[in-house]
Design a protein around this motif. Structure first.
Motif, mmCIF file in Angstrom:
data_model
loop_
_atom_site.group_PDB
_atom_site.id
_atom_site.type_symbol
_atom_site.label_atom_id
_atom_site.label_comp_id
_atom_site.label_asym_id
_atom_site.label_seq_id
_atom_site.Cartn_x
_atom_site.Cartn_y
_atom_site.Cartn_z
ATOM 1 N N ARG A 100 0.582 22.371 12.225
ATOM 2 C CA ARG A 100 -0.286 22.882 11.614
ATOM 3 C C ARG A 100 -0.797 22.313 12.078
ATOM 4 O O ARG A 100 -1.186 21.849 12.300
ATOM 5 C CB ARG A 100 -0.650 22.753 10.198
ATOM 6 N N ALA A 101 -2.403 22.900 11.878
ATOM 7 C CA ALA A 101 -4.037 22.305 13.880
ATOM 8 C C ALA A 101 -3.860 20.822 12.624
ATOM 9 O O ALA A 101 -4.458 20.727 11.242
ATOM 10 C CB ALA A 101 -4.375 23.681 12.975
ATOM 11 N N PRO A 102 -4.600 20.033 12.968
ATOM 12 C CA PRO A 102 -5.262 18.953 13.045
ATOM 13 C C PRO A 102 -6.732 19.502 12.146
ATOM 14 O O PRO A 102 -7.354 20.318 12.100
ATOM 15 C CB PRO A 102 -5.780 17.840 14.179
ATOM 16 N N ARG A 103 -6.343 18.591 10.671
ATOM 17 C CA ARG A 103 -7.887 18.433 10.234
ATOM 18 C C ARG A 103 -8.834 17.870 10.655
ATOM 19 O O ARG A 103 -8.775 16.950 10.598
ATOM 20 C CB ARG A 103 -7.428 18.282 8.746
ATOM 21 N N PHE A 104 -9.844 18.546 10.505
ATOM 22 C CA PHE A 104 -11.497 18.216 11.115
ATOM 23 C C PHE A 104 -12.350 17.542 9.988
ATOM 24 O O PHE A 104 -12.659 18.600 9.020
ATOM 25 C CB PHE A 104 -12.430 18.567 12.553
ATOM 26 N N HIS A 105 -12.705 16.683 9.950
ATOM 27 C CA HIS A 105 -13.972 16.436 9.032
ATOM 28 C C HIS A 105 -14.767 17.005 9.482
ATOM 29 O O HIS A 105 -15.265 16.921 10.474
ATOM 30 C CB HIS A 105 -13.684 14.802 8.589
ATOM 31 N N ASP A 106 -16.227 16.773 8.438
ATOM 32 C CA ASP A 106 -17.399 17.524 8.970
ATOM 33 C C ASP A 106 -18.309 16.450 10.257
ATOM 34 O O ASP A 106 -17.391 15.619 10.651
ATOM 35 C CB ASP A 106 -18.586 17.149 7.688
ATOM 36 N N THR A 107 -18.742 16.774 11.074
ATOM 37 C CA THR A 107 -19.231 16.280 12.216
ATOM 38 C C THR A 107 -19.912 14.682 11.627
ATOM 39 O O THR A 107 -19.961 13.608 13.190
ATOM 40 C CB THR A 107 -19.891 17.225 12.865
ATOM 41 N N HIS A 108 -20.773 14.344 10.664
ATOM 42 C CA HIS A 108 -20.835 13.145 10.548
ATOM 43 C C HIS A 108 -20.079 12.579 10.760
ATOM 44 O O HIS A 108 -20.704 11.486 11.258
ATOM 45 C CB HIS A 108 -22.052 13.241 9.148
ATOM 46 N N THR A 109 -18.436 12.869 9.670
ATOM 47 C CA THR A 109 -17.664 11.738 9.794
ATOM 48 C C THR A 109 -16.738 11.482 10.919
ATOM 49 O O THR A 109 -17.175 10.392 11.257
ATOM 50 C CB THR A 109 -16.822 11.558 9.145
ATOM 51 N N ASP A 110 -17.687 12.499 12.073
ATOM 52 C CA ASP A 110 -16.712 11.926 13.323
ATOM 53 C C ASP A 110 -17.655 11.346 14.179
ATOM 54 O O ASP A 110 -17.169 10.251 14.982
ATOM 55 C CB ASP A 110 -16.269 13.374 13.369
ATOM 56 N N ARG A 111 -19.023 11.420 13.813
ATOM 57 C CA ARG A 111 -19.637 10.605 14.967
ATOM 58 C C ARG A 111 -19.661 9.108 14.220
ATOM 59 O O ARG A 111 -20.198 9.063 15.353
ATOM 60 C CB ARG A 111 -20.940 11.484 14.886
ATOM 61 N N SER A 112 -19.469 9.358 13.472
ATOM 62 C CA SER A 112 -20.361 7.750 12.680
ATOM 63 C C SER A 112 -18.448 6.822 13.481
ATOM 64 O O SER A 112 -18.714 5.930 13.682
ATOM 65 C CB SER A 112 -20.063 8.019 11.524
ATOM 66 N N LEU A 113 -17.591 7.748 13.206
ATOM 67 C CA LEU A 113 -16.231 7.480 13.600
ATOM 68 C C LEU A 113 -16.134 6.459 15.303
ATOM 69 O O LEU A 113 -16.508 6.062 15.021
ATOM 70 C CB LEU A 113 -14.929 7.864 13.128
ATOM 71 N N LEU A 114 -17.566 7.526 15.589
ATOM 72 C CA LEU A 114 -17.003 7.784 17.234
ATOM 73 C C LEU A 114 -17.789 6.195 18.072
ATOM 74 O O LEU A 114 -17.709 5.699 18.951
ATOM 75 C CB LEU A 114 -17.665 8.832 18.192
ATOM 76 N N GLU A 115 -19.347 6.431 16.469
ATOM 77 C CA GLU A 115 -20.024 5.063 17.510
ATOM 78 C C GLU A 115 -19.563 3.659 16.842
ATOM 79 O O GLU A 115 -20.064 2.919 17.796
ATOM 80 C CB GLU A 115 -21.721 5.496 16.544
ATOM 81 N N ALA A 116 -18.908 4.048 15.451
ATOM 82 C CA ALA A 116 -17.979 2.678 16.005
ATOM 83 C C ALA A 116 -17.228 1.947 16.373
ATOM 84 O O ALA A 116 -17.109 1.120 17.204
ATOM 85 C CB ALA A 116 -16.769 2.591 14.199
ATOM 86 N N VAL A 117 -15.932 3.035 17.486
ATOM 87 C CA VAL A 117 -15.033 3.006 18.358
ATOM 88 C C VAL A 117 -15.837 2.368 19.702
ATOM 89 O O VAL A 117 -15.467 1.277 20.498
ATOM 90 C CB VAL A 117 -14.313 4.010 18.303
ATOM 91 N N LEU A 118 -16.992 2.897 19.676
ATOM 92 C CA LEU A 118 -17.718 2.780 21.051
ATOM 93 C C LEU A 118 -18.644 1.673 20.591
ATOM 94 O O LEU A 118 -18.340 0.660 21.848
ATOM 95 C CB LEU A 118 -18.730 3.929 21.409
ATOM 96 N N ASP A 119 -19.083 0.921 19.299
ATOM 97 C CA ASP A 119 -19.395 -0.477 19.459
ATOM 98 C C ASP A 119 -18.462 -1.746 19.455
ATOM 99 O O ASP A 119 -18.667 -2.337 20.031
ATOM 100 C CB ASP A 119 -19.775 -0.373 18.563
ATOM 101 N N GLY A 120 -16.742 -1.143 19.209
ATOM 102 C CA GLY A 120 -16.132 -2.055 19.133
ATOM 103 C C GLY A 120 -15.841 -2.158 21.087
ATOM 104 O O GLY A 120 -16.007 -3.452 20.906
ATOM 105 N N LEU A 121 -15.780 -0.947 21.277
ATOM 106 C CA LEU A 121 -15.072 -1.198 22.850
ATOM 107 C C LEU A 121 -16.599 -1.539 23.759
ATOM 108 O O LEU A 121 -16.272 -2.898 24.713
ATOM 109 C CB LEU A 121 -15.343 0.059 23.752
ATOM 110 N N ARG A 122 -17.661 -1.546 23.403
ATOM 111 C CA ARG A 122 -18.881 -2.545 24.040
ATOM 112 C C ARG A 122 -19.233 -3.972 23.639
ATOM 113 O O ARG A 122 -18.657 -4.808 24.914
ATOM 114 C CB ARG A 122 -20.078 -2.351 23.811
ATOM 115 N N ARG A 123 -18.320 -4.667 22.726
ATOM 116 C CA ARG A 123 -18.191 -5.702 21.542
ATOM 117 C C ARG A 123 -17.207 -6.279 22.716
ATOM 118 O O ARG A 123 -17.310 -7.563 23.173
ATOM 119 C CB ARG A 123 -17.849 -5.997 20.668
ATOM 120 N N ARG A 124 -15.866 -5.655 23.338
ATOM 121 C CA ARG A 124 -15.302 -6.189 23.767
ATOM 122 C C ARG A 124 -14.963 -6.179 25.865
ATOM 123 O O ARG A 124 -14.797 -7.635 26.385
ATOM 124 C CB ARG A 124 -13.939 -5.838 23.473
ATOM 125 N N LEU A 125 -16.199 -5.304 25.658
ATOM 126 C CA LEU A 125 -16.693 -5.557 27.803
ATOM 127 C C LEU A 125 -17.765 -6.831 27.264
ATOM 128 O O LEU A 125 -18.158 -7.196 28.278
ATOM 129 C CB LEU A 125 -16.222 -4.033 27.978
#
Length: 125
Positions: A100-125
């Motif tokens: 089955r195709a993956p289930r995608f959540h609404d774009t607001h949730t995806d964006r907030s997740l991506l921003e959290a990952v980006l913030d975590g990467l910035r802190r590590r670098l």
């Protein structure tokens, strides 16, 4: 059946490395018959694969007890994604797997997740 993470198996040898080329495993085919992408989830149905399938099909099927992404299976098998997709599509075609195709959540949730990952990467670098 191989344990994920082990170096041995029908196409790997600890000393020699890869024993056969990945595309030999799938008979030179380069296109899966089922529509799979890296995030597609596959799961074993309990049906046995066709008897003419090779050990690679069995190894792939053994990784699919629960919903598992094509990318995860490809990584465990240490095969290119397109080779893994062809193996898995063979298993889907014979009824041994469902996909089955993956289930995608609404774009607001995806964006907030991506921003959290980006913030975590910035802190590590």
């Amino acid at each position: 059946m191989s344990v994920p993470g082990r170096q041995d198996g029908p196409w790997l040898d600890d000393a020699a490395g890869r024993l056969i080329r990945p595309y030999t495993v799938i008979g030179g085919r380069t296109r899966p018959t089922a529509a799979l992408d890296l995030l597609s989830l596959v799961m074993a149905t309990g049906s046995a694969p066709l008897p003419h399938f090779g050990p690679e099909h069995s190894l792939a099927l053994g990784l699919c007890h629960g919903p598992t992404s094509v990318a995860e299976i490809s990584a465990h098998l240490r095969l290119p994604a397109v080779v893994t997709k062809v193996l898995l599509s063979d298993l889907v075609d014979c009824g041994a797997l469902t996909a089955r195709a993956p289930r995608f959540h609404d774009t607001h949730t995806d964006r907030s997740l991506l921003e959290a990952v980006l913030d975590g990467l910035r802190r590590r670098l």
